[in-house]
Design an enzyme around this catalytic site. Structure first.
Site, PDB file in Angstrom:
ATOM      1  N   GLY A 157      51.414 -30.296 -20.786  1.00  0.00           N
ATOM      2  CA  GLY A 157      51.785 -30.417 -19.375  1.00  0.00           C
ATOM      3  C   GLY A 157      51.037 -31.542 -18.692  1.00  0.00           C
ATOM      4  N   TYR A 158      49.753 -31.645 -18.970  1.00  0.00           N
ATOM      5  CA  TYR A 158      48.931 -32.698 -18.373  1.00  0.00           C
ATOM      6  C   TYR A 158      49.407 -34.073 -18.829  1.00  0.00           C
ATOM      7  CZ  TYR A 158      44.628 -35.054 -16.847  1.00  0.00           C
ATOM      8  OH  TYR A 158      43.707 -35.886 -16.233  1.00  0.00           O
TER       9      TYR A 158
END
Length: 253
Positions: A157-158
């Site tokens: 996600g990051y």
């Protein structure tokens, strides 16, 4: 202070300003002459380190509490900032990270990271930049990452969000450069902050990372402050759409 890096009389908004890179950026902008609106999840007037540091430079600091996982709160923050006067510099630094292998990565963690690190950044920038565009001037600086260029491990996600930040930086620069608004980003490398605590606590992983960094050390939050001051200053008036690594030479290796 006078010269191309002088920010005297400017008003800068810094999100994620309670600690780490955001705190160091607020400090650096105040040292360059800017008054600072500091935004953090739990900032309260009269109790924060960022207020103390900004005041030590003789500049005004106004604090705002905002949860960047709540888009409605972010939009309300933007409207309040604009209503209280012109914003000259917006530093989009608020962020979060969740670590888990991609195959087991909780979708709730994915959603939260994308909201905080990308969607809320765009929402706040839309609101705050509209008056900049109307008057034909302003600076927007995003906090990207080395994972705007690379994939990382256990942080899908990051990595997706920070890749999105790099693309958003370029997209906004394409639209807004002709209207006098500079949009750029800094891409910190491995900086000793809360986000990298797990890596620094792992002796083997930490040694691997340090061996790859030509500068031979973890970055300090203060290392990023100077780059942001440059991008926020008149010295960068002809700089648009840049994602500037502050990484001790990591990407050059």
């Amino acid at each position: 202070m006078t010269g191309p890096f002088d920010l005297t009389g400017r008003r800068a908004v810094v999100t994620g300003a309670s600690r780490g890179i955001g705190l160091a950026v607020a400090d650096a902008l105040a040292a360059a002459g800017a008054d600072v609106d500091a935004v953090g999840t739990s900032l309260r007037p009269g109790t924060s380190e960022v207020e103390r540091r900004v005041a030590a430079h003789g500049r005004r600091c106004t604090v705002h509490a905002c949860d960047f996982a709540d888009c409605g709160a972010v939009l309300a923050l933007g409207e309040a900032l604009v209503a209280s006067g012109p914003v000259d510099v917006l530093v989009n630094n608020a962020g979060t990270i969740r670590r888990a292998p991609a195959a087991e990565h909780p979708l709730a963690d994915w959603d939260e990271v994308l909201q905080v690190d990308l969607s809320s950044q765009f929402a706040l920038t839309q609101v705050v930049a509209r008056p900049m565009l109307e008057r034909g001037g302003g600076k927007v600086v995003f906090t990207a990452s080395l994972l705007s260029f690379q994939g990382g491990v256990n942080v899908p996600g990051y990595a997706a969000a920070k890749s999105g930040v790099a693309g958003l930086t370029r997209a906004l620069a394409n639209e807004w450069a002709p209207r006098g608004v500079n949009v750029n980003a800094v891409a910190p490398g491995y900086v000793a902050t809360d986000n990298t605590q797990a890596l620094r606590d792992d002796p083997d992983r930490s040694a691997q990372l340090l061996d790859r960094i030509p500068a031979g050390r973890w970055g300090r939050a203060e290392d990023v402050g100077g780059a942001v001051v440059f991008l926020a200053s008149p010295a960068a008036d002809y700089v648009h759409g840049v994602v500037l690594p502050v990484d001790g030479g990591w990407l050059a290796r």
